[in-house]
Scaffold this motif. Sequence first.
Motif: not given
Length: 741
Positions: A631-656
């Motif tokens: 719960q400390n530092e929120f484990y699902p956020v860590q999983l999300f960040t680790q996955y998205m870092k590689s999944a997004l890679g060097n793709s262009p930064v998208e803005r909303f």
Amino acid sequence: MANQTRSVSSTSPSRRTRSGTRGGRNRTDRLTSRHADRNPRGGGPRRGRPRKSHRVLKWTLALLGLVLVAGAAAFAYLYLTTEIIPPEKQALAQKTTVYYADGTTPIGTYADQNREIIDCAVLPKYVGNAVVASENRSFYKDNGIDLKGIGRALLNNVTKGTRQGGSTITQQYAERYYLGETTSYKGKLREAILSLKISRTESKDTVLCNYMNTIYFGRGAYGIQAAAQNYFGKDAKDLTMPESAMLAGIIPAPASWDPAVNPKQAESRFHRVLGIMEEDHYISHKDRVGAQMPQTIKYSPENVYQGPNGYLLRMVRNELSSGKKAPFTADDLDTGGYRIITTIQKDKQDLMFQVASPTTGNKNQPPTLQTGGLSVDPKTGAIISLYAGDDYLTHQLNNVDQANFQVGSTMKAYTLLGAIQDGVSLNTVFNGNSPRTFSSVGKSVANAGQVSYGYINLYSAFANSVNTVFMDLGEHVTSQKTAQLAHTAGITGKIDDTTTFDTLGLDALSVYDVTQGYATLANEGKRPLLHLVAQVKDTKDQELYTAAIQSDQVFNADQVALLQKAMTTTVQYGTASYARSLGRPIAGKTGTANDQTAISFIGFTPSLLTTFAVWNQGEDGSALKVPDVYQNEFYPVQLFTQYMKSALGNSPVERFPAAEDHGKIGGPDGSWGTGYKQSYSYMPKRNYNYEYVPQRRNQQRTTPQEESGAGSGSGSGNGGGAEGGNSGTTDGNSESESSQQ
């Protein structure tokens, strides 16, 4: 003289004679007669017409004769060239293979084929009789072909795209030989000719034996021998009469009517077969009355569903064969030899497993801790990757679409959208102190860690998931509207709309369900349909099914853009600030179960949405608290960040999309929050620093008031810890009053 006068007006001697002899006619008679003579349809001669009619008739007969001769010649040719192949040499049912999105890398196959051709002479007579009673009562009398049935099946196959076979046993046997072709005119013709040739060249006993040796009985069993082994653990020669009747009864839909799947339907079919066997004098009344529904042995798929890919295969199967409008049946998928191309990208799927599995990631994770992960393209609804478990054979409860967890504050997004729809400016200030008592529930509600945030606007309240603010907001929006918006977004699970606690997410939903809802929020208010299958092709690479990419506009795009703007604060300075290290705009929301038995995070860019949820389930199925370290530092956020870092890679930064807030401070009537006089304007920095600086739990945080130098009212304003801290009440109320973050 009178007669002579009338004769002058006559036009022929014959008329003069009749006039003279019969005393003449009146004027009307003469006119009628004269007009009749001039009428083309009268009795006068018509030149040229009979000869022309004869020519047309002659050509028509000649053409008809030519067609008949050509048809007879074609039939004779097909009859002579159609080969009757022995059952042991027939490729009766090819495996259906499921592929990754590239269409070439296999995920797995359906129905490991288990078949053994046997001599039917060793079988008790009642085995074949049961099959005849179930499938074709007139088998021993008919000529093996039902032209009416062929026409009906062909019409359905061509017009509806279904795959309907013949009605006689001979036709069914032939249809299996030409499996995959009988939806066409040519295939149906071939089936009819083969049926006719089989019926004229082979005995009924031979046809029945070949049929029983090749028919699919479910459980991967082709033929009566494999079926006897997979259902009863014995050879076919040792089958009892009731066992034979049960197997015969499920032939039309063995995967769906397997007694282990649908015992009620299996028993109904069993009694139907027994009734026909008695009527047709295969068994006595005493045999029928004494027959009991046999018990089948437990069937375990061998290697087909082993490992993590087993979840993918099951989900593909369910998507294509579940529901009344399903394009295929389960038996189609087992025997059709199809090529199913999914939306799963292999590199992302491998990445998801690497991040989420305790065997490759956190190897010290308690065995009771469960993880579910799902990554989708919100624009199309295509599922890119998922983590449902390590091995389907050892853990068959799918952590993506079957297991449920309490979703917590992820529901706050729908309450905030409701406020936007009601014309409330997100700069409206609310009391974020803790605890507070709310009349709608008659209880005291606290923030996580009993933190009081002071008077804050809705941006800050969403970023830090302030329960007291959202309970207040929920009373204005109403619990019914919060639930209705969630369902409109695509959530199908049950949401209790009778209490404003629904904004805190007390209901349990699946990872699939919450992802479907958030996909709509990520897709500018257009609701996509999540799907796992892109295409299905037959053995000739012809398309049988293509996923419909539908995206209905269910919310106003400008209002959703404003919601997305608020959702980015969760990462900018809120409960998911760990994901700031991705270095790009991320919107999302964290969620914590009321009793801290589950934590989750749903985050997205405009083109990639990913959900991770973690829950703790005891061996007896009871819900356990997620250990503090997760719960400390929120484990699902860590999983999300680790996955998205590689999944997004060097793709262009998208803005909303740019968002404008057209709402009023204090709401349309000035009664929301502290009202219009005590509010302030919050403008996020344009070039926000996405660098992540780790913080301790409950450490002082920067608030919007400090950033903008604005604000009013009182309260501690002492920041707020990461979501999921202990929460409680001051009046000793139940845990349902504790706060979800």
